[in-house]
Write a protein that holds these residues in place. Sequence first.
Motif, PDB file in Angstrom:
ATOM      1  N   HIS A   1      -2.041  -3.892   8.138  1.00 19.43           N
ATOM      2  CA  HIS A   1      -2.835  -3.383   7.042  1.00 19.43           C
ATOM      3  C   HIS A   1      -4.283  -3.512   7.491  1.00 19.43           C
ATOM      4  O   HIS A   1      -4.478  -4.308   8.157  1.00 19.43           O
ATOM      5  CB  HIS A   1      -2.410  -4.033   5.671  1.00 19.43           C
TER       6      HIS A   1
ATOM      7  N   GLU B   1      -8.060  -2.486  -6.491  1.00 20.16           N
ATOM      8  CA  GLU B   1      -8.557  -1.379  -7.454  1.00 20.16           C
ATOM      9  C   GLU B   1      -7.527  -0.843  -8.336  1.00 20.16           C
ATOM     10  O   GLU B   1      -7.756  -0.497  -9.594  1.00 20.16           O
ATOM     11  CB  GLU B   1      -9.488  -0.271  -6.765  1.00 20.16           C
ATOM     12  N   GLU B   2      -6.456  -0.483  -7.636  1.00 23.87           N
ATOM     13  CA  GLU B   2      -5.267   0.435  -8.372  1.00 23.87           C
ATOM     14  C   GLU B   2      -4.617  -0.521  -9.573  1.00 23.87           C
ATOM     15  O   GLU B   2      -4.333  -0.110 -10.566  1.00 23.87           O
ATOM     16  CB  GLU B   2      -4.340   1.215  -7.382  1.00 23.87           C
TER      17      GLU B   2
ATOM     18  N   VAL C   1       0.865  -1.274  -0.043  1.00 19.39           N
ATOM     19  CA  VAL C   1      -0.013  -0.120   0.046  1.00 19.39           C
ATOM     20  C   VAL C   1       0.795   1.474   0.084  1.00 19.39           C
ATOM     21  O   VAL C   1       0.699   2.334  -0.799  1.00 19.39           O
ATOM     22  CB  VAL C   1      -1.033  -0.138   1.296  1.00 19.39           C
TER      23      VAL C   1
ATOM     24  N   VAL D   1      -8.337  -3.633  -0.557  1.00 15.57           N
ATOM     25  CA  VAL D   1      -9.265  -3.187  -1.657  1.00 15.57           C
ATOM     26  C   VAL D   1      -8.670  -2.062  -2.701  1.00 15.57           C
ATOM     27  O   VAL D   1      -8.683  -2.316  -3.804  1.00 15.57           O
ATOM     28  CB  VAL D   1     -10.492  -2.382  -1.059  1.00 15.57           C
ATOM     29  N   LYS D   2      -7.851  -1.046  -2.037  1.00 16.90           N
ATOM     30  CA  LYS D   2      -7.328  -0.055  -2.838  1.00 16.90           C
ATOM     31  C   LYS D   2      -6.212  -0.596  -3.750  1.00 16.90           C
ATOM     32  O   LYS D   2      -6.193  -0.103  -4.747  1.00 16.90           O
ATOM     33  CB  LYS D   2      -6.946   0.890  -1.615  1.00 16.90           C
TER      34      LYS D   2
ATOM     35  N   THR E   1     -13.699  -7.958  -4.291  1.00 18.22           N
ATOM     36  CA  THR E   1     -12.451  -7.666  -4.765  1.00 18.22           C
ATOM     37  C   THR E   1     -12.231  -8.701  -6.051  1.00 18.22           C
ATOM     38  O   THR E   1     -11.286  -8.743  -6.806  1.00 18.22           O
ATOM     39  CB  THR E   1     -11.240  -7.854  -3.971  1.00 18.22           C
TER      40      THR E   1
ATOM     41  N   GLU F   1      -9.467  -2.410   3.599  1.00 22.50           N
ATOM     42  CA  GLU F   1      -9.682  -1.248   2.904  1.00 22.50           C
ATOM     43  C   GLU F   1      -8.365  -1.014   2.235  1.00 22.50           C
ATOM     44  O   GLU F   1      -8.129  -0.849   0.987  1.00 22.50           O
ATOM     45  CB  GLU F   1     -10.018   0.262   3.712  1.00 22.50           C
ATOM     46  N   ASP F   2      -7.147  -1.118   2.933  1.00 19.36           N
ATOM     47  CA  ASP F   2      -5.890  -1.328   2.161  1.00 19.36           C
ATOM     48  C   ASP F   2      -5.855  -2.275   0.880  1.00 19.36           C
ATOM     49  O   ASP F   2      -5.323  -1.911  -0.051  1.00 19.36           O
ATOM     50  CB  ASP F   2      -4.763  -1.544   3.214  1.00 19.36           C
TER      51      ASP F   2
END
Length: 422
Positions: free
Chosen positions: A269, A279-280, A231, A275-276, A316, A272-273
């Motif tokens: 972590h 997504e990226e 992250v 998930v981010k 995810t 949500e870390d």
Amino acid sequence: MPSYSITTYGCSNNQAESEIMEALLRKKGFSAAPAEQADIVILNTCSVKNVTENKILHAARELQTSNKKFILTGCMPEAQYDVVKEVVPEAGIVSTHHIDKIGEAAESMLNGEYVEILGKARPVKASLPKIRKNPVIDIIPISSGCKSFCTFCSTKLAKGDLFSYPTEIIVDAVKKAITEGVKEFWLTSQDNGCYGCDRNKDITDLINEITSNADGDYMLRIGMMNPEHVVKLLPKLLEAYENEHVFKFFHLPVQSGSDQILKKMKRRHTAEDYVKIVEEIRSKFLLSTIWTDMICGFPEETEKDFQMSMKLLERTQPDFSNVSAYGNRPNTLAARMKQLDTAVKKERTRRMSDFVRGMSERQNKKWVGWSGKIIIDEFNTVKQTWIGRNFAYKSVVVKGNYSLGQSIDVKITDAAVSNLMA
Ligand code: SF4
């Protein structure tokens, strides 16, 4: 000429260490033989799961009963010393930190001297010789140990703190292997995400150093990275992954979808870390492969926590997840927490595994119709089929007259849970 046999348990790092020990034993004049005929047997052990450890202890007991000379290497001698000494007191011991001494240890054992080599040492394993099981795949250990203290983990007890191998040694190993015909490199460690923290570098520096210095027709598979580090590295990491020599493959063990449980695991972590990160990755590389790991039934995990893990997978949609029922590892902090019933752990593991199978198949079906290059890296002797990897490290099954390392063009016609078919 004395003979040896090596049995390997556990991860790709252990596979790499067995390949190294094989080369060191041959240097000492040993020759390979089946376990029943070998003068000395090496069990390269793993301490991650109870079931593997029981298998290893069973094999070790049989060797002891048959009066065979044998040595335990790998993680168990460091993480489970007392158990090893109690069950197989006659086993020679060469811990994972001392595999560079396996040749001398095997000689001593055959001369009737008992060998026990333990304690943290720092050999740079990336520079040791090896005999590859697969001539087109080189598994390169890039570091030993990690920067985390996950409460369920016994590997940490064996491997200890992070020791990253110098970048230039890894680059040289890659360059040399390319001249020997290697096409795929698996960069492996306990956690590639923290590579270089102890050298004022990070994994992206290593990737960039390799891809800018090593020429040829090769691909890098970057092994498991803890989301805790990913992250923080995201923009740099995704930029490094743009290089054509890097498989668009990410193994990001999240372990739980519940922040409560992640805290108890001391994973630094959040859900949500993760998930981010996913997504990226997908917004940069729409076609890529994402793997994760999940533990079901960690101490004090409620049904609600478990549902959060299921929801995280649903949201995810990774290409694959290893699903493990939590198992107590001696000497870990989690072993002292309040444990769940075995039946509950089993039932949650089954539910999640069923879900993951469907999810993997759905993800693989998206590739039907895709055309492009794969590198042939395996032959299935039972099915008489070849297996190749595309740019996203998807496994593609093909029939025909090919050879290891060959690059071919394919079109995906079908897909199943673990493979694409062309
Ligand atoms: S990152 Fe956590 S799970 Fe992985 S080796 Fe380190 S302590 Fe163990």
